[in-house]
Design an enzyme around this catalytic site. Structure first.
Site, PDB file in Angstrom:
ATOM      1  CG  ASP A  88      -2.070   0.839   0.533  1.00  0.00           C
ATOM      2  OD1 ASP A  88      -2.197   1.896   0.556  1.00  0.00           O
ATOM      3  OD2 ASP A  88      -3.484   0.095   0.985  1.00  0.00           O
ATOM      4  CG  HIS A 111      -0.438   1.965  -2.849  1.00  0.00           C
ATOM      5  ND1 HIS A 111      -1.802   1.797  -2.808  1.00  0.00           N
ATOM      6  CD2 HIS A 111      -0.783   0.381  -4.140  1.00  0.00           C
ATOM      7  CE1 HIS A 111      -2.548   0.493  -3.386  1.00  0.00           C
ATOM      8  NE2 HIS A 111      -1.358  -0.795  -4.198  1.00  0.00           N
TER       9      HIS A 111
END
Length: 396
Positions: A218, A241
């Protein structure tokens, strides 16, 4: 504020906190309190007993967790303490592999002033079982699993030279902290591990993250509401991310985000590069004075992104404007390769267009097909441009 100044601030912070610790600090070894490095028997009780004695000591104290693998169930180490406390982790602490939703923190530090967590050890969250069940990225109603490390209302602290591995949820969560430094931190989780943000910061003032490597599933670093005076330098991110401000505006009465510096970082094979994200149909909010400079992108999707229509899995009304005002933002000297043709996307709120956004020295190339040209996309923004622009910003 330049990179050298950021480094000087980190050094001063380290010296300041270290000044509370002395070489002849009282030493507490958890094995003397019954901890066994068998990887099976929880050392929770030994850890609590050791912490209790160290915390009430009127002179600086040092807790040692020696080499070996120690099992540990959920533990909350609370202050205030009477003097500086250091935890020196040499071995590996291993979380339970089974799933529990009893709390959101595996190892929690709370209400502590003048604190050091160091050593070359590892916090192993054993997150694989949780990742299979975690659907928080799909549903508002979901179960939260244990974060490896939580720092709640901790001040004047240094976390250095440790590894956090395979957390079930966020690796590190920082809430209500003041003057806390992360130095030479290693965060490791597979690319397909959901909600395993490397470091998430919320309602904290004065957070320094430097010389760290974050590989996760993430956001490498994410900033929630109330994040102020955040300095991120010399961080290597990827997979993951990217480095994100937000998401913002989802909840009522969120505090402003301000004074954020992200400099001298490298992002490799990440889903996003540097990103500011707010929800449409949102609650009011403010995000200002945010600066991204000297960033290297290596095969990154969405290298530069302002997304005020952030609505994962259609959990909101995309037709309503975001009420978060973004202003005083700069993207400077950002270069490298984009995995997608659309390298720069600045999608601001129709109701509160972005203000005072500057882009300069943007030098990105598309790493895919030569037949597709690199491009940018803009809405509800008129940025100030300087220096090289590849792609041409807001050309349409």
């Amino acid at each position: 504020m330049d990179i050298k100044m950021d480094k000087i601030i980190v050094i001063i912070t380290i010296l300041f906190v270290s000044s509370f610790s002395i070489n002849n600090a009282q030493v507490f070894d958890v094995t003397k309190y019954g901890a066994k490095a068998d990887g099976v028997t929880s050392i929770q009780q030994a850890m609590m007993s050791t912490w209790k004695e160290a915390c009430v000591s009127t002179s600086p104290s040092k807790i040692i967790i020696p080499k070996g693998t120690f099992a540990l169930t959920e533990v909350k180490l609370q202050g205030p303490c009477k003097s500086h406390v250091e935890i020196h982790l040499q071995g590996t602490l291993k979380a339970p592999a089974h799933i529990t939703t009893k709390s959101e923190g595996w190892v929690t530090f709370e209400h502590i002033d003048k604190f050091t967590l160091g050593g070359s050890g590892t916090f192993d969250g054993q997150g694989k079982a949780a990742w299979k069940l975690n659907d928080c990225h799909k549903s508002i109603k979901c179960s939260f699993y244990l974060m490896n490390l939580r720092f709640n209302f901790v001040s004047n602290a240094i976390i250095r030279d440790i590894t956090t591995l395979d957390s079930k949820n966020f690796h590190v969560n920082v809430l209500g902290c003041k003057n806390i430094t992360f130095l030479n931190l290693n965060v490791i989780a597979p690319e397909n591990s959901p909600n395993t943000d490397g470091i998430h910061i919320g309602r904290s003032n004065g957070v320094y993250i430097t010389d760290s490597i974050i590989k996760t599933g993430d956001d490498c670093i994410s900033l929630g509401d109330g994040s102020k005076n955040i300095h991120i330098t010399s961080v290597s991110c990827g997979p993951g991310h990217g480095i994100s401000v937000g998401s913002l505006g989802r909840y009522a009465k969120e505090e402003p985000v301000s004074r954020v510096w992200v400099k001298d970082c490298t992002l490799t094979n990440t889903e996003n590069g540097v990103r500011i994200k707010t929800w449409p149909s949102s609650n009011p909010g403010i995000a200002s004075n945010m600066h991204f400079e000297n960033i290297k992108m290596v095969n990154v999707s969405n290298p530069i992104l302002i997304d005020q229509q952030y609505c994962p899995w259609n959990q909101c009304n995309r037709d309503a404007s975001s009420l978060v005002q973004i202003s005083d933002v700069s993207f400077k000297n950002i270069q490298g390769t984009s995995f997608t043709p659309l390298a720069v996307k600045l999608a601001c709120s129709a109701k509160y267009p972005c203000k005072n956004v500057v882009l300069g020295g943007i030098n990105l190339s598309y790493s895919g097909s030569a037949s597709e040209k690199i491009s940018s996309e803009c809405s509800n923004i008129v940025p100030s441009l300087s220096g090289k622009q590849s792609p041409k910003i807001c050309a349409k």
